[in-house]
Design an enzyme around this catalytic site. Structure first.
Site, PDB file in Angstrom:
ATOM      1  N   GLY A   1       0.812  -1.225   0.000  1.00  0.00           N
ATOM      2  CA  GLY A   1       0.000   0.000   0.000  1.00  0.00           C
ATOM      3  C   GLY A   1       0.835   1.260   0.000  1.00  0.00           C
ATOM      4  O   GLY A   1       1.120   1.829   1.059  1.00  0.00           O
ATOM      5  N   LEU A   2       1.221   1.697  -1.191  1.00  0.00           N
ATOM      6  CA  LEU A   2       2.011   2.927  -1.311  1.00  0.00           C
ATOM      7  C   LEU A   2       1.185   4.038  -1.967  1.00  0.00           C
ATOM      8  O   LEU A   2       1.040   5.135  -1.429  1.00  0.00           O
ATOM      9  CB  LEU A   2       3.285   2.648  -2.141  1.00  0.00           C
ATOM     10  CG  LEU A   2       4.212   3.828  -2.380  1.00  0.00           C
ATOM     11  CD1 LEU A   2       4.812   4.346  -1.069  1.00  0.00           C
ATOM     12  CD2 LEU A   2       5.360   3.433  -3.337  1.00  0.00           C
TER      13      LEU A   2
ATOM     14  N   GLU B   1      -1.572   6.582  -3.323  1.00  0.00           N
ATOM     15  CA  GLU B   1      -2.781   7.187  -2.748  1.00  0.00           C
ATOM     16  C   GLU B   1      -3.526   7.915  -3.861  1.00  0.00           C
ATOM     17  O   GLU B   1      -2.960   8.153  -4.942  1.00  0.00           O
ATOM     18  CB  GLU B   1      -2.381   8.169  -1.636  1.00  0.00           C
ATOM     19  CG  GLU B   1      -1.651   7.441  -0.509  1.00  0.00           C
ATOM     20  CD  GLU B   1      -1.321   8.326   0.685  1.00  0.00           C
ATOM     21  OE1 GLU B   1      -1.535   9.571   0.597  1.00  0.00           O
ATOM     22  OE2 GLU B   1      -0.862   7.768   1.693  1.00  0.00           O
TER      23      GLU B   1
ATOM     24  N   GLY C   1       0.799   9.361  -6.823  1.00  0.00           N
ATOM     25  CA  GLY C   1       1.185   8.139  -7.519  1.00  0.00           C
ATOM     26  C   GLY C   1       2.681   8.171  -7.764  1.00  0.00           C
ATOM     27  O   GLY C   1       3.477   7.648  -6.967  1.00  0.00           O
TER      28      GLY C   1
ATOM     29  N   THR D   1      -3.019  -3.807  -5.634  1.00  0.00           N
ATOM     30  CA  THR D   1      -3.090  -5.182  -6.136  1.00  0.00           C
ATOM     31  C   THR D   1      -3.217  -6.154  -4.964  1.00  0.00           C
ATOM     32  O   THR D   1      -2.521  -5.999  -3.951  1.00  0.00           O
ATOM     33  CB  THR D   1      -1.802  -5.514  -6.929  1.00  0.00           C
ATOM     34  OG1 THR D   1      -1.697  -4.587  -7.999  1.00  0.00           O
ATOM     35  CG2 THR D   1      -1.839  -6.940  -7.471  1.00  0.00           C
TER      36      THR D   1
ATOM     37  N   GLY E   1      -5.452 -10.209 -37.326  1.00  0.00           N
ATOM     38  CA  GLY E   1      -6.515  -9.481 -38.018  1.00  0.00           C
ATOM     39  C   GLY E   1      -7.714  -9.292 -37.100  1.00  0.00           C
ATOM     40  O   GLY E   1      -7.559  -9.135 -35.878  1.00  0.00           O
TER      41      GLY E   1
ATOM     42  N   GLU F   1       4.364   0.354 -10.741  1.00  0.00           N
ATOM     43  CA  GLU F   1       5.746   0.231 -10.208  1.00  0.00           C
ATOM     44  C   GLU F   1       6.671   1.256 -10.870  1.00  0.00           C
ATOM     45  O   GLU F   1       7.833   0.982 -11.158  1.00  0.00           O
ATOM     46  CB  GLU F   1       6.263  -1.208 -10.346  1.00  0.00           C
ATOM     47  CG  GLU F   1       5.396  -2.177  -9.560  1.00  0.00           C
ATOM     48  CD  GLU F   1       6.115  -3.379  -9.022  1.00  0.00           C
ATOM     49  OE1 GLU F   1       7.343  -3.343  -8.905  1.00  0.00           O
ATOM     50  OE2 GLU F   1       5.420  -4.347  -8.694  1.00  0.00           O
TER      51      GLU F   1
ATOM     52  N   THR G   1       5.988   4.649 -13.713  1.00  0.00           N
ATOM     53  CA  THR G   1       5.654   4.765 -15.143  1.00  0.00           C
ATOM     54  C   THR G   1       6.945   4.771 -15.978  1.00  0.00           C
ATOM     55  O   THR G   1       8.046   4.919 -15.443  1.00  0.00           O
ATOM     56  CB  THR G   1       4.895   6.084 -15.424  1.00  0.00           C
ATOM     57  OG1 THR G   1       5.787   7.176 -15.132  1.00  0.00           O
ATOM     58  CG2 THR G   1       3.633   6.210 -14.561  1.00  0.00           C
ATOM     59  N   SER G   2       6.781   4.665 -17.292  1.00  0.00           N
ATOM     60  CA  SER G   2       7.971   4.712 -18.165  1.00  0.00           C
ATOM     61  C   SER G   2       8.716   6.035 -17.990  1.00  0.00           C
ATOM     62  O   SER G   2       9.953   6.065 -18.031  1.00  0.00           O
ATOM     63  CB  SER G   2       7.554   4.529 -19.625  1.00  0.00           C
ATOM     64  OG  SER G   2       7.160   3.196 -19.842  1.00  0.00           O
TER      65      SER G   2
HETATM   66  C1  LIG Z   1      -3.840  -2.182 -12.074  1.00  0.00           C
HETATM   67  C2  LIG Z   1      -2.970  -1.373 -11.149  1.00  0.00           C
HETATM   68  C3  LIG Z   1      -2.358  -1.997 -10.061  1.00  0.00           C
HETATM   69  C4  LIG Z   1      -1.571  -1.260  -9.184  1.00  0.00           C
HETATM   70  N1  LIG Z   1      -1.047  -1.862  -8.060  1.00  0.00           N
HETATM   71  C5  LIG Z   1      -0.463  -1.099  -7.093  1.00  0.00           C
HETATM   72  C6  LIG Z   1      -0.072  -1.666  -5.841  1.00  0.00           C
HETATM   73  O1  LIG Z   1      -0.207  -2.878  -5.608  1.00  0.00           O
HETATM   74  N2  LIG Z   1       0.431  -0.846  -4.883  1.00  0.00           N
HETATM   75  C7  LIG Z   1       0.597   0.492  -5.074  1.00  0.00           C
HETATM   76  O2  LIG Z   1       1.051   1.173  -4.165  1.00  0.00           O
HETATM   77  N3  LIG Z   1       0.263   1.059  -6.273  1.00  0.00           N
HETATM   78  C8  LIG Z   1      -0.276   0.298  -7.262  1.00  0.00           C
HETATM   79  N4  LIG Z   1      -0.651   0.865  -8.466  1.00  0.00           N
HETATM   80  C9  LIG Z   1      -0.467   2.314  -8.653  1.00  0.00           C
HETATM   81  C10 LIG Z   1       0.613   2.642  -9.667  1.00  0.00           C
HETATM   82  O3  LIG Z   1       1.880   2.347  -9.168  1.00  0.00           O
HETATM   83  C11 LIG Z   1       0.420   4.128 -10.044  1.00  0.00           C
HETATM   84  O4  LIG Z   1      -0.748   4.186 -10.846  1.00  0.00           O
HETATM   85  C12 LIG Z   1       1.622   4.695 -10.766  1.00  0.00           C
HETATM   86  O5  LIG Z   1       2.708   4.845  -9.877  1.00  0.00           O
HETATM   87  C13 LIG Z   1       1.333   6.050 -11.413  1.00  0.00           C
HETATM   88  O6  LIG Z   1       0.717   6.928 -10.514  1.00  0.00           O
HETATM   89  P1  LIG Z   1      -0.626   7.710 -10.962  1.00  0.00           P
HETATM   90  O7  LIG Z   1      -1.565   6.695 -11.512  1.00  0.00           O
HETATM   91  O8  LIG Z   1      -1.071   8.510  -9.796  1.00  0.00           O
HETATM   92  O9  LIG Z   1      -0.167   8.637 -12.136  1.00  0.00           O
HETATM   93  P2  LIG Z   1       0.593  10.130 -12.031  1.00  0.00           P
HETATM   94  O10 LIG Z   1       1.687  10.006 -11.063  1.00  0.00           O
HETATM   95  O11 LIG Z   1      -0.520  11.099 -11.734  1.00  0.00           O
HETATM   96  O12 LIG Z   1       1.111  10.287 -13.473  1.00  0.00           O
HETATM   97  C14 LIG Z   1       0.305  10.704 -14.576  1.00  0.00           C
HETATM   98  C15 LIG Z   1       1.233  10.941 -15.779  1.00  0.00           C
HETATM   99  O13 LIG Z   1       2.193  11.970 -15.455  1.00  0.00           O
HETATM  100  C16 LIG Z   1       3.509  11.484 -15.667  1.00  0.00           C
HETATM  101  N5  LIG Z   1       4.426  12.074 -14.679  1.00  0.00           N
HETATM  102  C17 LIG Z   1       4.254  12.185 -13.336  1.00  0.00           C
HETATM  103  N6  LIG Z   1       5.314  12.756 -12.760  1.00  0.00           N
HETATM  104  C18 LIG Z   1       6.208  13.000 -13.754  1.00  0.00           C
HETATM  105  C19 LIG Z   1       7.513  13.586 -13.818  1.00  0.00           C
HETATM  106  N7  LIG Z   1       8.152  13.988 -12.698  1.00  0.00           N
HETATM  107  N8  LIG Z   1       8.104  13.699 -15.024  1.00  0.00           N
HETATM  108  C20 LIG Z   1       7.495  13.244 -16.160  1.00  0.00           C
HETATM  109  N9  LIG Z   1       6.257  12.696 -16.169  1.00  0.00           N
HETATM  110  C21 LIG Z   1       5.638  12.567 -14.988  1.00  0.00           C
HETATM  111  C22 LIG Z   1       3.405   9.971 -15.486  1.00  0.00           C
HETATM  112  O14 LIG Z   1       4.476   9.286 -16.140  1.00  0.00           O
HETATM  113  C23 LIG Z   1       2.047   9.713 -16.136  1.00  0.00           C
HETATM  114  O15 LIG Z   1       2.211   9.633 -17.537  1.00  0.00           O
HETATM  115  C24 LIG Z   1      -1.380   0.134  -9.406  1.00  0.00           C
HETATM  116  C25 LIG Z   1      -1.962   0.736 -10.527  1.00  0.00           C
HETATM  117  C26 LIG Z   1      -2.749   0.018 -11.377  1.00  0.00           C
HETATM  118  C27 LIG Z   1      -3.403   0.711 -12.542  1.00  0.00           C
END
Ligand SMILES: Cc1cc2nc3c(=O)[nH]c(=O)nc-3n(C[C@H](O)[C@H](O)[C@H](O)COP(=O)(O)OP(=O)(O)OC[C@H]3O[C@@H](n4cnc5c(N)ncnc54)[C@H](O)[C@@H]3O)c2cc1C
Length: 383
Positions: A124-125, A127, A131, A158, A339, A363, A365-366
């Protein structure tokens, strides 16, 4: 450098492939449509030893090295990413982190149950408001005598509704940013902790993803994992290994896409010959094959570094970045080979694409992986 697998690694890969064929593949479409993996899979994963890989046998683990762990994770990802994620989180993010950071008492309390499949763990990281910027999380843990009272909310967790224990990150001091964060092991049935399943996901539909709400959840001070104020370091150490596990799962997706595309291309005929005889279809298949090999080699390099006790966090980010983007490309290319049939869920490739899509998001984003790699190369943090 010798890339040949040892006899043990070959055996564990064969075991995983057989397990997938027997316990997962026959159910994949039904679980996806029902948005519900059968929970009995957890005990089966425990019985076969996959939930205890790399954990000491003293705590119920099944030993093995990190390459063996990646081989199993790849096979599970080849079968069903929803199941692969159960292992990557319950073992990879929770049990392994307890093994690294836990006290003797915490290890004895949680590891035998997690490694046997009696318990499920969640991490649970994230919120609702934080993210990528996880170090600024706002869930609070307030000291109350010998206890802490934790309040806040967690998003996208998850295994959230299945979990018996939450590795939870909360702010326990007034230190700014990540310096105030501590880690706690919270039994999921503690009063004040409620969970809600998140429905309607694009992929990983069978996986129990949840939102957690915490209102004055009381835990003893002994539930803190690692030192006070080091919770962010605990989380980052878990994610550094977790990214290797996601990368391995992505190799599995890309491998499944390759196998499906090759089989279909040799069976389907258009213009009086199999579509495999059309050069542009071969191009799609060869692009998938190169992605599979490159992603696998990057992933194995991380496992090798971990097993040799070398630094691996940047290489793990590189593997996760490449393998997750490669899995999306590979599944998309495979869908093109199929297709119109690729667009129907009786065929495997649409699900591979839906499941792959989240790998570039969770874990880290890219974009976040690129910042981690860029910081390691330049010495300058862009966070
Ligand atoms: C199916 C699923 C399972 C998951 N499981 C877990 C879990 O078990 N435990 C847990 O803790 N989390 C979990 N997550 C959360 C996941 O790790 C987050 O969704 C992820 O870290 C991105 O955070 P966000 O969705 O708030 O996006 P944001 O942080 O709001 O990002 C939105 C966009 O902005 C970009 N962005 C943000 N900051 C920057 C920056 N500094 N520079 C450039 N671009 C940036 C991001 O790359 C993205 O494209 C899960 C998510 C999903 C969808």
């Amino acid at each position: 450098m010798n890339l040949e697998l040892s006899a043990e690694q070959t055996a564990v890969r064969r075991l995983a492939r057989d397990f997938v064929a027997r316990a997962i593949t026959p159910n994949v479409i039904a679980w996806d449509r029902a948005e519900d993996v059968d929970r009995s899979i957890v005990k089966k994963l425990g019985d076969v030893g996959f939930l205890g890989l790399t954990v000491d046998e003293e705590f119920g683990g099944s030993g093995g090295d990190h390459l063996a762990y990646c081989l199993v994770t790849e096979e599970l990802g080849r079968g069903d990413s929803s199941v692969r994620g159960i292992v990557s989180v319950s073992l990879g993010l929770v049990a392994k982190t307890i093994a690294s950071w836990g006290s003797e008492e915490q290890k004895r309390q949680w590891l035998p149950g997690l490694t046997s499949g009696e318990y499920v763990g969640c991490f649970g990281l994230t919120e609702p408001g934080t993210g990528s910027d996880a170090g600024n999380l706002s869930t609070r843990a307030v000291r109350d005598g010998d206890d802490y009272l934790i309040s806040g909310s967690k998003m996208f967790i998850t295994n959230g509704t299945w979990a018996d224990v939450v590795l939870l990150f909360a702010r326990s001091t007034d230190a700014p940013g990540h310096k105030g964060v501590s880690a706690f092991l919270v039994p999921a049935d503690t009063p004040g902790l409620t969970r809600r399943t998140i429905h309607g996901k694009l992929g990983l539909r069978g996986q129990a993803t949840a939102e957690l709400a915490l209102a004055d959840v009381r835990v003893p001070a002994s539930a803190m994992l690692g030192p006070e104020g080091k919770g962010f370091a605990v989380a980052m150490s878990a994610l550094a290994k977790g990214r290797m596990s996601v990368a391995a799962g992505c190799v599995g997706i890309a491998q499944a896409a390759l196998e499906a595309a090759v089989t279909y291309a040799t069976e389907r005929e258009q213009f009086g010959k199999s579509i495999a005889r059309h050069q542009l279809v071969q191009e799609l298949i060869s692009d998938i094959a190169v992605d599979v090999d490159a992603a696998r080699l990057l992933t194995w390099r991380v496992a090798d570094l971990v097993d040799r006790g070398e630094p691996f966090a940047t290489e793990s980010s590189k593997a996760k970045l490449f393998a997750s983007e490669a899995a999306v490309r590979a599944a998309n290319n495979a869908l093109q080979v199929f297709g119109g049939y690729g667009y129907i869920d009786e065929y495997p490739v649409g699900k591979l694409l839906r499941d792959a899509r989240v790998m570039t998001l969770y874990e880290g984003t890219s974009q976040i992986q690129k910042l981690v790699i860029g910081r390691a190369l330049t010495g300058v943090s862009a966070f």
